[in-house]
Every structure is written in C-alpha cells, then in structure tokens.
Design a protein around this motif. Sequence first.
Motif, PDB file in Angstrom:
ATOM      1  N   ILE A  38       0.821  -1.207   0.000  1.00  0.00           N
ATOM      2  CA  ILE A  38       0.000   0.000   0.000  1.00  0.00           C
ATOM      3  C   ILE A  38       0.859   1.262   0.000  1.00  0.00           C
ATOM      4  N   VAL A  39       1.643   1.450   1.059  1.00  0.00           N
ATOM      5  CA  VAL A  39       2.374   2.712   1.216  1.00  0.00           C
ATOM      6  C   VAL A  39       3.719   2.698   0.513  1.00  0.00           C
ATOM      7  N   ALA A  40       4.198   1.546   0.131  1.00  0.00           N
ATOM      8  CA  ALA A  40       5.490   1.443  -0.556  1.00  0.00           C
ATOM      9  C   ALA A  40       5.457   0.221  -1.465  1.00  0.00           C
ATOM     10  N   HIS A  41       6.231   0.283  -2.543  1.00  0.00           N
ATOM     11  CA  HIS A  41       6.361  -0.863  -3.448  1.00  0.00           C
ATOM     12  C   HIS A  41       7.756  -1.442  -3.209  1.00  0.00           C
ATOM     13  N   GLY A  42       7.829  -2.403  -2.285  1.00  0.00           N
ATOM     14  CA  GLY A  42       9.136  -2.943  -1.938  1.00  0.00           C
ATOM     15  C   GLY A  42       9.050  -4.019  -0.887  1.00  0.00           C
ATOM     16  N   PHE A  43      10.197  -4.324  -0.298  1.00  0.00           N
ATOM     17  CA  PHE A  43      10.281  -5.391   0.698  1.00  0.00           C
ATOM     18  C   PHE A  43      11.572  -5.226   1.484  1.00  0.00           C
ATOM     19  N   THR A  44      11.658  -5.942   2.620  1.00  0.00           N
ATOM     20  CA  THR A  44      12.902  -6.002   3.365  1.00  0.00           C
ATOM     21  C   THR A  44      13.554  -7.356   3.127  1.00  0.00           C
ATOM     22  N   VAL A  45      14.869  -7.386   3.258  1.00  0.00           N
ATOM     23  CA  VAL A  45      15.601  -8.617   2.987  1.00  0.00           C
ATOM     24  C   VAL A  45      16.942  -8.575   3.708  1.00  0.00           C
ATOM     25  N   GLY A  46      17.359  -9.718   4.225  1.00  0.00           N
ATOM     26  CA  GLY A  46      18.668  -9.831   4.842  1.00  0.00           C
ATOM     27  C   GLY A  46      19.724 -10.156   3.798  1.00  0.00           C
ATOM     28  N   MET A  58      20.836  -3.832  -9.943  1.00  0.00           N
ATOM     29  CA  MET A  58      19.975  -4.791 -10.642  1.00  0.00           C
ATOM     30  C   MET A  58      18.759  -4.096 -11.224  1.00  0.00           C
ATOM     31  N   PRO A  59      18.246  -4.552 -12.366  1.00  0.00           N
ATOM     32  CA  PRO A  59      17.026  -3.985 -12.947  1.00  0.00           C
ATOM     33  C   PRO A  59      15.853  -4.104 -11.972  1.00  0.00           C
ATOM     34  N   GLY A  60      15.080  -3.033 -11.864  1.00  0.00           N
ATOM     35  CA  GLY A  60      13.904  -3.056 -11.008  1.00  0.00           C
ATOM     36  C   GLY A  60      14.149  -2.609  -9.589  1.00  0.00           C
ATOM     37  N   PHE A  61      15.397  -2.311  -9.215  1.00  0.00           N
ATOM     38  CA  PHE A  61      15.709  -1.862  -7.861  1.00  0.00           C
ATOM     39  C   PHE A  61      16.031  -0.366  -7.904  1.00  0.00           C
ATOM     40  N   ASP A  62      15.091   0.445  -7.443  1.00  0.00           N
ATOM     41  CA  ASP A  62      15.280   1.894  -7.458  1.00  0.00           C
ATOM     42  C   ASP A  62      15.998   2.384  -6.214  1.00  0.00           C
ATOM     43  N   LEU A  63      15.783   1.704  -5.075  1.00  0.00           N
ATOM     44  CA  LEU A  63      16.375   2.141  -3.809  1.00  0.00           C
ATOM     45  C   LEU A  63      16.715   0.927  -2.958  1.00  0.00           C
ATOM     46  N   VAL A  64      17.952   0.874  -2.481  1.00  0.00           N
ATOM     47  CA  VAL A  64      18.392  -0.136  -1.516  1.00  0.00           C
ATOM     48  C   VAL A  64      18.845   0.626  -0.280  1.00  0.00           C
ATOM     49  N   PHE A  65      18.172   0.385   0.840  1.00  0.00           N
ATOM     50  CA  PHE A  65      18.399   1.194   2.039  1.00  0.00           C
ATOM     51  C   PHE A  65      18.598   0.288   3.248  1.00  0.00           C
ATOM     52  N   PRO A  66      19.561   0.603   4.138  1.00  0.00           N
ATOM     53  CA  PRO A  66      19.795  -0.250   5.321  1.00  0.00           C
ATOM     54  C   PRO A  66      18.623  -0.204   6.289  1.00  0.00           C
ATOM     55  N   ASP A  67      18.293  -1.335   6.869  1.00  0.00           N
ATOM     56  CA  ASP A  67      17.210  -1.443   7.852  1.00  0.00           C
ATOM     57  C   ASP A  67      17.779  -1.108   9.218  1.00  0.00           C
ATOM     58  N   GLU A  68      17.898   0.195   9.497  1.00  0.00           N
ATOM     59  CA  GLU A  68      18.573   0.653  10.712  1.00  0.00           C
ATOM     60  C   GLU A  68      17.718   0.432  11.955  1.00  0.00           C
ATOM     61  N   LYS A  69      18.359   0.238  13.086  1.00  0.00           N
ATOM     62  CA  LYS A  69      17.671   0.183  14.367  1.00  0.00           C
ATOM     63  C   LYS A  69      17.236   1.588  14.763  1.00  0.00           C
ATOM     64  N   LEU A  70      16.053   1.710  15.372  1.00  0.00           N
ATOM     65  CA  LEU A  70      15.532   2.995  15.790  1.00  0.00           C
ATOM     66  C   LEU A  70      15.556   3.117  17.301  1.00  0.00           C
ATOM     67  N   ALA A  71      15.618   4.339  17.793  1.00  0.00           N
ATOM     68  CA  ALA A  71      15.639   4.611  19.230  1.00  0.00           C
ATOM     69  C   ALA A  71      14.513   5.579  19.572  1.00  0.00           C
ATOM     70  N   TYR A  72      14.065   5.570  20.831  1.00  0.00           N
ATOM     71  CA  TYR A  72      12.972   6.437  21.263  1.00  0.00           C
ATOM     72  C   TYR A  72      13.451   7.874  21.411  1.00  0.00           C
TER      73      TYR A  72
END
Length: 288
Positions: A38-46, A58-72
């Motif tokens: 819905i809000v994004a066309h993508g997925f997470t992956v290790g 690779m074809p079809g990959f517009d953005l590759v971004f690290p899945d960073e840890k978040l803090a309060y």
Amino acid sequence: ETPAALAYAAYLDGRRAAAIARLKAVAPQADIGWQYHIVAHGFTVGLTADEAVAAKHMPGFDLVFPDEKLAYEMDSSAEVVRATDAWQAVGGVEEAGLGARIAVMDSGMDIEHPWFRDEGMPSPPAGYPSATLVTSNGVLSYPEPERFVNGKVIAARVFVRNGTTQTLQSQTPLIGCSIPTIGPSNPNPPPAGCAGTNDHGLHVAGIASGRRGTYELKTGSLVIPTVMSGVAPMAHVLTYRNIDPSVGATVAGLEQSVKDEVDAVNMSQGTVGWLLARPERHPISLAA
C-alpha cells in the motif's frame, strides 16, 4: 478498491515477485521479510554488504536502504502546540479529537492507566476494539483482547517480523504499569506508576489523547490534585508496538495505519542515519 486499482496492485505484486526472483538468483540465502502493498512498493531482505551493493545495480531496484535500528525520542508539550486555543476553535474540550483516530507507534500501552479510561467515550467504529499480532506472514488475534483494548484504546497491534502463535504469549501490547486499587485496606493508594518499565509509549499517547480530568501528582511526600489533559482527549487511540524497531517494521506499521484508517500517527523513534539520508529518499518518508 476499484478494478483499476486492483489491477495495478496485482501488476506491482508481479513486479515485486520478479525482483525477488532476480535477487535470489545472485543471493540464494537472502532472507525475505516484510513485503509492502500500500504505502510502498518494496520489501525487506537480509543481505551481505556485497549483495546489497549488487542489488543497487539490478534492474527493477530503485532504492536499496539499510534497515537501521531505531531509538525512542520525544520533545513536546501540550502548551507548545496551544491545545486550549484549538479546543475553543472546535467548540470546547468535549469536542477535542472527537471522531479522530490517533496511532502511537512506540513501546506499548496499559488500558488500566487512568489516562485511558473509556467512560464517556463514543462507541468504537465497526470492527473495533481489536488486538492483533502483525507479522510478515499474516495477522494473528490475541486471546482475551479485553486485556489490551477498550472503548478508548480501540486497537493494539504488535509487530514481529517472524511472529507465531507462541509469540502471542511472549509479546503483548502491555507495558506492565502498577495500577493502585482503592479499597478498605488501601483507601489512599499512591498514584499509578510505571517505574521499571519502558513507559515512553504510554507517556506519548497521554500527551496526544489522555482523558481530561483531575489527577494526583506525587512530588516528594506531597500528592497534588492537578487538572490534566491530552491534546485530543476525545480521540480514539491505537497503540502500535514494534518489538524490534527498525525501518522495515516501521513501514509495516504505517501500512497498518492505512488499513486502520488512522488520522494521525506519532512515532518517537529515529536514527542518526536520518541526518545523513535525503528525506525524499528515506523509506519511512516515502511511506508516510
């Protein structure tokens, strides 16, 4: 959900499946996690660092971004946002937030806290209250949802990427506050407290939508009756608890907020990476 929208969603699903297949060809051990519709066309992956670099080209990959840890993080107050002026504009505090849904993506909730009593609240919308565990593989319902939701807190969502039915027992929306009980043996109990727990989410939800009333504030040996209120005390609250906060889980939470028809989402989490990435290219900004 028009035919055109459904057809386009199916098209995007096919594009995403093809991209995953291409990625698996060069990274067969890639661990696929959240997939967004819905809000994004993508997925997470290790991936390894080398695999991530390869994916960028690779074809079809517009953005590759690290899945960073978040803090309060939090720095706000009702006075700063001039809540009383807003109440007057909508007809008084009795109307403040009426009909709105506020999601708080944070550390959890305890409906026994007096800030979230449901007396005098309008009835929840159809399908609520609801308490669920949201995973990358589906949604599971908590048994005894009345432990987690009421007429004020109408939804409790817990996000665990690889959650199972066992997770329903080990991870809940609760933060475990100590709520005093008034009775013959305890006529003057101390105020409610959440010491020893991560009550940040409770605090934030209270600022956003705590019920207006007179509360006893403890300062040293003094207990002072004080009138307090959240900014939108008549709004319904939805609590979203990320067990392992990350960019991927947060985007999943934003996707859930669309399904829950939420009017506003508060997220007091972040990472230093946000200071380095361009906002218009960050997955959370794109999803929001």
